[in-house]
Scaffold this motif. Sequence first.
Motif, short mmCIF file in Angstrom:
data_model
loop_
_atom_site.label_atom_id
_atom_site.label_comp_id
_atom_site.label_asym_id
_atom_site.label_seq_id
_atom_site.Cartn_x
_atom_site.Cartn_y
_atom_site.Cartn_z
N THR A 121 0.81 -1.22 0.00
CA THR A 121 0.00 0.00 0.00
C THR A 121 0.85 1.27 0.00
N ASN A 122 2.18 1.13 0.19
CA ASN A 122 3.01 2.33 0.20
C ASN A 122 4.36 2.02 -0.41
N ILE A 123 5.14 3.06 -0.52
CA ILE A 123 6.42 2.93 -1.21
C ILE A 123 7.41 2.14 -0.38
N GLU A 124 7.28 2.22 0.98
CA GLU A 124 8.22 1.48 1.80
C GLU A 124 8.07 -0.03 1.59
N GLN A 125 6.83 -0.50 1.51
CA GLN A 125 6.59 -1.92 1.28
C GLN A 125 7.13 -2.34 -0.10
N LEU A 126 7.02 -1.39 -1.08
CA LEU A 126 7.55 -1.69 -2.42
C LEU A 126 9.07 -1.78 -2.38
N ASN A 127 9.70 -0.89 -1.56
CA ASN A 127 11.16 -0.90 -1.47
C ASN A 127 11.68 -2.21 -0.88
N GLU A 128 10.88 -2.77 0.06
CA GLU A 128 11.28 -4.06 0.65
C GLU A 128 11.36 -5.13 -0.44
N LEU A 129 10.45 -5.01 -1.38
CA LEU A 129 10.45 -5.98 -2.47
C LEU A 129 11.60 -5.71 -3.46
N ILE A 130 11.89 -4.41 -3.63
CA ILE A 130 12.95 -4.02 -4.58
C ILE A 130 14.31 -4.42 -4.04
N GLU A 131 14.45 -4.48 -2.72
CA GLU A 131 15.75 -4.78 -2.13
C GLU A 131 16.31 -6.13 -2.56
N PRO B 125 -1.12 3.26 -9.33
CA PRO B 125 -0.14 2.19 -9.25
C PRO B 125 1.22 2.72 -8.82
N LEU B 126 1.94 1.87 -8.07
CA LEU B 126 3.31 2.18 -7.69
C LEU B 126 4.24 1.58 -8.74
N VAL B 127 5.18 2.40 -9.22
CA VAL B 127 6.07 1.98 -10.32
C VAL B 127 7.50 2.23 -9.91
N HIS B 128 8.36 1.27 -10.25
CA HIS B 128 9.80 1.43 -10.04
C HIS B 128 10.52 0.90 -11.29
N GLU B 129 11.53 1.68 -11.73
CA GLU B 129 12.33 1.27 -12.89
C GLU B 129 13.79 1.47 -12.56
N ASP B 130 14.57 0.44 -12.78
CA ASP B 130 16.00 0.50 -12.44
C ASP B 130 16.68 1.54 -13.34
N PRO B 131 17.32 2.55 -12.75
CA PRO B 131 18.00 3.57 -13.58
C PRO B 131 19.20 3.02 -14.32
N GLN B 132 19.76 1.94 -13.90
CA GLN B 132 20.92 1.34 -14.56
C GLN B 132 20.52 0.36 -15.66
N LEU B 133 19.25 0.35 -16.00
CA LEU B 133 18.76 -0.57 -17.04
C LEU B 133 19.41 -0.24 -18.37
N SER B 134 19.90 -1.25 -19.07
CA SER B 134 20.54 -1.08 -20.40
C SER B 134 19.47 -0.79 -21.44
N ARG B 135 19.44 0.48 -21.86
CA ARG B 135 18.42 0.88 -22.83
C ARG B 135 18.64 0.23 -24.19
N PHE B 136 19.91 -0.03 -24.53
CA PHE B 136 20.19 -0.60 -25.86
C PHE B 136 19.58 -1.99 -25.99
N PHE B 137 19.85 -2.85 -25.01
CA PHE B 137 19.36 -4.22 -25.11
C PHE B 137 17.85 -4.30 -24.86
N SER B 138 17.34 -3.40 -24.01
CA SER B 138 15.90 -3.44 -23.76
C SER B 138 15.10 -2.97 -24.96
N SER B 139 15.74 -2.10 -25.78
CA SER B 139 15.03 -1.62 -26.98
C SER B 139 15.10 -2.60 -28.12
N LEU B 140 16.06 -3.51 -28.12
CA LEU B 140 16.17 -4.53 -29.16
C LEU B 140 15.30 -5.73 -28.75
N SER B 141 14.22 -5.88 -29.44
CA SER B 141 13.30 -6.98 -29.16
C SER B 141 13.05 -7.11 -27.65
#
Length: 614
Positions: free
Chosen positions: A54-64, A81-97
Motif C-alpha cells: 500500500t506504500n512505497i516502503e513496502q515496495l522498497n522491501e520488495l525491490i531490495e 499504481p506504484l512503479v519502479h524502474e532501475d535507472p541502470q537498465l541497459s536501454r540498448f538491449f531493452s530496446s532490441l526486441s
Amino acid sequence: MNDYKKSLWISNLIVLLFAVLVTFAVKLIFNPLLSQQQELIAKELNLQNSPLITNIEQLNELIEHQVFDFIKVSNSDLPAPLVHEDPQLSRFFSSLSPVASTTVISSSGSQLIEFTVHNSQLFTLLTQILFVTYTALIISASLINIVYYRLYKSIETSLVHEISDEQSPGSPFVKVSEQLHQQKKLFHKALQNQEKQIVDLARQVNMDNLTGLNNRHAFRKELTEILSEEEEQKHAILSIIRASELNTINSQRGFQQGDDYIVNIADIITQVTDRFSAVSVFRISGSDFALIAREMNVSEAQRIAKELKSKFDQYQNVNELESIAYNGISSIISGQLPEQVLARTDMALAKAQTEGINSWAFEQHDHDENQFGQQHWRNIIDSIIEKRALMLLHQPIQAIHRNMKGYQEIFTRFLGENNSMIPTETVFAMAQRVDMSVKLEQLILETVVSQCRHKSDGSTRWGINITGSAIQNSNFIVWLERLLLREPNIAGSLIFEMQEEVLDCNLVASKRVFDMLKRTGTRSAICNFGKGIGSFRLFKELKPDFVKIDASLISNIERDSANQQFVRMIIDVAHRMDCRVIAEGIEHLEQKQILENMYIDGVQGFLIARPSPL
C-alpha cells in the motif's frame, strides 16, 4: 566513384547488416530464457501470496532483492499504481526486441504485479556472444577489403603489363585480354591516323599547293637553321631561280598556261637535283624558286647550274618562249644574317639576267645593295639607253567586224652584252628602282616613232604599252604630248595601251593622260579589262577607244558559262559607249568562234599570230 570503391562499400554494408541481423537473432533467442527467469523469480519471491503493498516502503522491501528491472503494483488500496524502474537498465538491449513483462495476480485477486527482471549472467553471456560476433564480422570485413585490394592491384598490374609490354603472357582473364588486345589495335590505328593527319597538316603548312614543293616559310626556317649552327662554320649553297616569263605568259596565254609553266620549271629543277643528297627545293614566291644544298661545294653548284640552263634551253625551244629562267648562286656560311645571304644571291641573279638567256651567275662577296646593286643596274640601263639596245616585236590584232580596224601591238625586248636578252620585267623594275624609268620609256617611244616613220604606209596602226610609273609622271606626259604634236601623222596611227589596275588606282592622273591623247588625235586602250571591280567605272570616266578583255576570262571560256555571260555583258556595255572590244590570249579555234558569236570586235593571241620582229 569507381567500381572498386563501390564493391568495398557494398561489402562493408553487407557486413553491417549481418551484424544487425545477428544482434536481433541473439536477442530473440535470449528473450524466452529471460521470460522463464522472470517466472522463477516470481515463484521464489512468492509474489502470488505476498501481502498488499500500500506504500512505497513496502515496495522498497520488495525491490531490495535487486532482481527487478521494472515493477508495477496495482491494488484497490492504492489511488495510483506504484512503479519502479532501475535507472541502470541497459536501454540498448531493452530496446532490441524487448522482453514481455510478467504479470502476477495475488491469490485473493486484489493485487496485480507486473515486472521484468535482469539476469547479469545471461546479459553477460549475451554481450560476450555479440562481442565475439562483431569481432568476427570486423575481421571478416577487413579480410574482404584486403582481398579486394590485392585482387584489384593484381588485375591492375596484369593489365598494365599487358598494355605496355607486347610480350606479356596476358592476364588470367581471357575475355578481358581479348577485349584489351582489340582495343589496343583500335587505339594504335586511331593514333596512327592522328599522326598521319598531323604530318599532313605540317606538310600543308610548309608546302606550295601548285608545285608540291616546300614554300617560303619552310625556306626561311631551313636557311635560319643553317646560319645559326654555332659548333663549327657550316658551308652550304643557296640558289635562287627566277621564272622570267611568268607575267608574259599570264597576260598573253592566260593564268592556266602560267601555272603549267611554273609546274614544268619545278619538275625540271627537281629532276636535276634529285641525284644530289641534302638538296632542298622551295618555291618562295610567284616566279621564284630556291635551292639549299647542304655540304655542297661551289664546283658542284656550278655543275647543277649548267645542267639547269641546258634543260631550260630545251624547254624554251619546244615552247617557243623568249627565255625560261635565270639562276643566281651564292654560299651560305653559318654566323651570317639571312639578309646578307639573300642580298648576295639576289645580286648574282641580277648579273645572270644581264649575261644571256637562261644564264646563271655566282656571287661570293658581300656588297652594299645601295652602293653596288643599284649602281650595277644603273650602268646596265645607261648602256641600254646609250646604245639604244632594244628590239621591237609586233603581234597583230585581227579585226572581226568591219567597223573595227586592226592594229599591231608592239613589245619591247632589251639587249645586253653580246646581244644577250635581258628580261623585260626585270629591266622595268630596276629602272624604277634607280629612277630611270622615264628615260627608258622615252627611249622606247622614240624608237617606236622612228620605226613607224619608216614602216607606216598610212593605214597601219601601232599599239604601245605605257607603264604605271610613266602615267603618273607629269614631266613624261608633257614630253609625250609634245612628241605627238610634232608627229601628227604618226600620232593618228598610235594606240596607247594601259593596264586597268594602274588606271583604277589613280583615276585623276589617268583622266589627264586620256584627255591628252584625245587632244593629240591618238587613240587609247585599257588592257586586262574585267579583272577589277572598278572596270565599268572606267568606261564612264575615261571613255577609251578600245578595251582588251583579260586573258584569264578567255582561257576557259568554252567551258565556263559564267565567264561567257560576263564577257557578253562587257561587249554589250562597250558597244553602247562606242568602244571596241578585243579579246586577248586566243589560242583555240573554239574560243574564237564563241567570241565571234558574241560580236567581239577583234582578237589577239597565238592562234592568230605569234610576236615577231618589227
